[in-house]
Design a protein around this motif. Structure first.
Motif, PDB file in Angstrom:
ATOM      1  N   THR A   1     -14.495 -39.204 -19.027  1.00 37.09           N
ATOM      2  CA  THR A   1     -15.882 -39.629 -18.853  1.00 37.09           C
ATOM      3  C   THR A   1     -16.774 -38.464 -19.241  1.00 37.09           C
ATOM      4  O   THR A   1     -16.541 -37.334 -18.806  1.00 37.09           O
ATOM      5  N   GLY A   2     -17.775 -38.738 -20.025  1.00 37.30           N
ATOM      6  CA  GLY A   2     -18.717 -37.704 -20.416  1.00 37.30           C
ATOM      7  C   GLY A   2     -19.862 -37.607 -19.429  1.00 37.30           C
ATOM      8  O   GLY A   2     -20.311 -38.622 -18.897  1.00 37.30           O
TER       9      GLY A   2
ATOM     10  N   GLY B   1     -23.185 -32.476 -25.393  1.00 36.45           N
ATOM     11  CA  GLY B   1     -22.632 -31.699 -26.506  1.00 36.45           C
ATOM     12  C   GLY B   1     -23.393 -31.933 -27.795  1.00 36.45           C
ATOM     13  O   GLY B   1     -24.361 -32.694 -27.847  1.00 36.45           O
ATOM     14  N   PHE B   2     -22.944 -31.270 -28.851  1.00 35.11           N
ATOM     15  CA  PHE B   2     -23.594 -31.395 -30.162  1.00 35.11           C
ATOM     16  C   PHE B   2     -22.689 -30.821 -31.241  1.00 35.11           C
ATOM     17  O   PHE B   2     -21.761 -30.062 -30.965  1.00 35.11           O
ATOM     18  N   ARG B   3     -22.990 -31.200 -32.459  1.00 37.87           N
ATOM     19  CA  ARG B   3     -22.228 -30.717 -33.610  1.00 37.87           C
ATOM     20  C   ARG B   3     -22.608 -29.278 -33.946  1.00 37.87           C
ATOM     21  O   ARG B   3     -23.683 -28.799 -33.561  1.00 37.87           O
ATOM     22  N   ALA B   4     -21.751 -28.604 -34.666  1.00 36.83           N
ATOM     23  CA  ALA B   4     -22.088 -27.273 -35.192  1.00 36.83           C
ATOM     24  C   ALA B   4     -22.951 -27.466 -36.426  1.00 36.83           C
ATOM     25  O   ALA B   4     -22.826 -28.467 -37.147  1.00 36.83           O
TER      26      ALA B   4
ATOM     27  N   ASN C   1     -23.434 -37.289 -32.370  1.00 42.08           N
ATOM     28  CA  ASN C   1     -23.161 -38.158 -31.222  1.00 42.08           C
ATOM     29  C   ASN C   1     -21.754 -37.942 -30.681  1.00 42.08           C
ATOM     30  O   ASN C   1     -20.818 -37.671 -31.439  1.00 42.08           O
ATOM     31  N   ARG C   2     -21.610 -38.093 -29.378  1.00 36.69           N
ATOM     32  CA  ARG C   2     -20.310 -37.917 -28.721  1.00 36.69           C
ATOM     33  C   ARG C   2     -19.739 -39.275 -28.340  1.00 36.69           C
ATOM     34  O   ARG C   2     -20.456 -40.148 -27.847  1.00 36.69           O
TER      35      ARG C   2
ATOM     36  N   VAL D   1     -12.211 -36.654 -26.966  1.00 41.49           N
ATOM     37  CA  VAL D   1     -13.656 -36.539 -27.123  1.00 41.49           C
ATOM     38  C   VAL D   1     -13.922 -36.266 -28.586  1.00 41.49           C
ATOM     39  O   VAL D   1     -13.305 -35.376 -29.189  1.00 41.49           O
ATOM     40  N   VAL D   2     -14.854 -37.039 -29.153  1.00 44.15           N
ATOM     41  CA  VAL D   2     -15.186 -36.903 -30.573  1.00 44.15           C
ATOM     42  C   VAL D   2     -16.666 -36.576 -30.705  1.00 44.15           C
ATOM     43  O   VAL D   2     -17.508 -37.250 -30.107  1.00 44.15           O
ATOM     44  N   ILE D   3     -16.972 -35.538 -31.485  1.00 42.52           N
ATOM     45  CA  ILE D   3     -18.353 -35.237 -31.859  1.00 42.52           C
ATOM     46  C   ILE D   3     -18.485 -35.584 -33.343  1.00 42.52           C
ATOM     47  O   ILE D   3     -17.749 -35.054 -34.180  1.00 42.52           O
TER      48      ILE D   3
END
Length: 171
Positions: A79-80, A86-89, A71-72, A63-65
């Protein structure tokens, strides 16, 4: 003529034996001293990094943010859940205008659920260069942080957490 020669020779001899004049002392040279006093830096967390809700499978995945957009992206057998993407810091800093700041991060090696189950953190990323310039008007700078985690095949369900450090120092 002979007298003229003697006078010239005597004059040259007197010049040769006269002590050389003392060198003039170097005049005093002034230099300026200065000190730049900077406002202490502040760095405040606005938002934590969240990889969102993920459903594993029998195949590993990642999983990449994105640090810039938040964006994920899912890779491989994961599967998301769309309702928890989710979200970035996000971090905000402040300091002396137009000064450069170096940002460093220490990512955790793993996230854990407190029961011995772990997820590997493949890395954290920043939304730009590690050297930032404080805005001359607002006296602020901002930082987005994303990352990548590896989800094992049939990863045990739970809430996995970990901490990372972000540091800002004047350059």
């Amino acid at each position: 003529m002979r007298i003229l020669k003697l006078i010239c020779v005597a004059s040259l001899a007197a010049t040769a034996f006269t002590a050389a004049p003392a060198a003039a002392a170097t005049p005093a040279v002034q230099a300026d001293g200065k000190a730049l006093i900077l406002v202490p830096l502040t760095l405040t967390k606005i938002q934590d990094l969240d990889f969102g809700a993920i459903v594993p499978s029998a195949v590993s995945g990642a999983v990449v943010i994105n640090a810039t957009t938040g964006n994920r992206t899912m890779i491989g057998g994961v599967t998301g859940v769309p309702s928890d993407a989710g979200f970035r810091a996000r971090f905000a800093g402040a300091g002396s205008p137009s000064q450069q700041v170096i940002i460093t991060m220490n990512p955790p090696a793993q996230l854990d659920d407190g029961s011995g189950n772990t997820i590997d953190v493949l890395g954290l990323t920043m939304d730009g260069p590690a050297i930032r310039t404080i805005d001359p008007v607002t006296r602020a700078f901002f930082l987005g942080v994303g990352g990548t985690i590896m989800i094992n095949p049939n990863q045990v369900a739970g809430i996995y957490t970990g901490q990372f450090d972000v540091t800002a120092n004047y350059q």
